[in-house]
Design a protein around this motif. Structure first.
Motif, short mmCIF file in Angstrom:
data_model
loop_
_atom_site.label_atom_id
_atom_site.label_comp_id
_atom_site.label_asym_id
_atom_site.label_seq_id
_atom_site.Cartn_x
_atom_site.Cartn_y
_atom_site.Cartn_z
N SER A 15 14.36 42.61 40.48
CA SER A 15 14.04 42.78 41.36
C SER A 15 13.07 42.22 40.95
CB SER A 15 12.82 44.32 40.45
OG SER A 15 12.66 43.86 39.53
N ALA A 16 12.89 40.65 40.97
CA ALA A 16 11.76 40.00 41.48
C ALA A 16 12.53 39.95 43.01
CB ALA A 16 12.61 38.94 40.91
N SER A 17 10.65 39.28 43.57
CA SER A 17 11.04 38.85 44.69
C SER A 17 11.59 37.49 44.86
CB SER A 17 9.34 39.36 45.66
OG SER A 17 8.67 36.92 44.54
N HIS A 18 11.53 37.45 46.44
CA HIS A 18 12.48 36.25 46.76
C HIS A 18 11.55 34.98 46.68
CE1 HIS A 18 14.90 37.99 49.88
NE2 HIS A 18 15.56 38.47 48.90
N VAL A 21 12.12 34.04 43.12
CA VAL A 21 13.58 33.49 43.00
C VAL A 21 13.20 31.82 43.59
CG1 VAL A 21 16.22 33.13 43.61
CG2 VAL A 21 14.95 34.84 43.21
N ILE A 22 12.89 31.86 44.72
CA ILE A 22 12.33 30.14 45.11
C ILE A 22 11.49 29.15 44.12
CG2 ILE A 22 11.73 28.97 46.39
CD1 ILE A 22 13.50 29.71 47.53
N ARG A 23 10.59 29.59 43.41
CA ARG A 23 9.94 29.42 42.15
C ARG A 23 11.10 28.07 41.14
NH1 ARG A 23 4.31 32.63 42.55
NH2 ARG A 23 3.49 31.36 44.17
N ALA A 24 12.01 30.32 40.50
CA ALA A 24 12.55 29.73 39.10
C ALA A 24 13.83 28.31 39.50
CB ALA A 24 13.15 30.57 39.25
N ALA A 25 14.34 28.59 41.06
CA ALA A 25 15.89 27.82 41.42
C ALA A 25 14.37 25.71 41.48
CB ALA A 25 15.98 27.85 42.57
N SER A 26 13.88 25.92 41.97
CA SER A 26 12.54 24.36 41.98
C SER A 26 12.93 24.31 40.78
CB SER A 26 11.94 24.83 43.02
OG SER A 26 10.52 23.57 42.92
N ALA A 49 21.30 29.53 49.09
CA ALA A 49 21.67 30.22 47.88
C ALA A 49 21.88 30.37 47.41
CB ALA A 49 24.14 28.50 47.06
N MET A 50 20.86 30.64 46.44
CA MET A 50 20.29 30.96 45.17
C MET A 50 19.39 32.26 45.52
SD MET A 50 20.69 29.83 42.65
CE MET A 50 22.44 29.02 43.25
N LEU A 51 19.53 32.73 47.00
CA LEU A 51 18.49 33.78 47.22
C LEU A 51 20.01 34.73 47.78
CD1 LEU A 51 16.33 32.67 49.41
CD2 LEU A 51 15.49 34.21 48.25
N ASP A 52 21.29 34.47 48.64
CA ASP A 52 22.40 35.05 49.06
C ASP A 52 22.37 35.43 47.94
OD1 ASP A 52 21.87 34.03 51.23
OD2 ASP A 52 24.23 32.69 51.29
N HIS A 53 22.53 34.95 46.47
CA HIS A 53 23.05 35.12 45.24
C HIS A 53 22.39 36.63 44.31
CE1 HIS A 53 27.23 33.22 44.69
NE2 HIS A 53 26.09 31.75 44.94
N HIS A 54 20.99 36.37 44.72
CA HIS A 54 19.94 37.15 44.58
C HIS A 54 20.09 39.21 45.61
CE1 HIS A 54 16.44 38.73 42.71
NE2 HIS A 54 15.89 38.99 43.85
N ASN A 55 20.55 38.30 46.75
CA ASN A 55 20.56 39.09 47.57
C ASN A 55 21.87 40.36 46.83
OD1 ASN A 55 18.57 39.42 48.79
ND2 ASN A 55 19.01 38.05 50.39
N ASP A 56 23.33 39.23 46.70
CA ASP A 56 24.02 40.08 45.95
C ASP A 56 23.72 41.03 44.84
OD1 ASP A 56 25.27 38.86 48.30
OD2 ASP A 56 26.69 37.24 47.03
N ALA A 57 23.82 40.81 43.62
CA ALA A 57 23.03 41.38 42.49
C ALA A 57 22.00 42.21 42.92
CB ALA A 57 22.15 39.82 41.78
N ARG A 58 21.33 42.26 44.47
CA ARG A 58 20.76 43.95 43.86
C ARG A 58 21.53 44.65 44.80
NH1 ARG A 58 14.84 41.85 47.26
NH2 ARG A 58 14.00 41.00 45.56
#
Length: 66
Positions: A15-18, A21-26, A49-58
């Motif tokens: 449920s995390a926002s994009h 995700v970017i902050r965690a990846a950074s 890539a992390m955002l793509d994986h996040h969208n796939d998980a959603r």
């Protein structure tokens, strides 16, 4: 391409926002590489890539809830 396991190590809920995700990846990037202008393209590729994986998980979560 970066693996799904790299996304899992971010420890963000589906449920995390994009932005989250970017902050965690950074935070997972080495500080020297985080601010290196020569590695900017690599960082953006990693974030995409992390955002793509996040969208796939959603999507997987939404299909599972049906």
């Amino acid at each position: 391409m970066h693996s799904f396991s790299a996304y899992c190590r971010l420890n963000v809920p589906v449920s995390a926002s994009h932005r989250t995700v970017i902050r965690a990846a950074s935070s997972k990037i080495n500080p020297r590489a985080r601010f290196d202008p020569d590695r900017r393209g690599d960082r953006h590729e990693y974030f995409r890539a992390m955002l793509d994986h996040h969208n796939d998980a959603r999507d997987l979560d939404a299909r599972h809830r049906l």
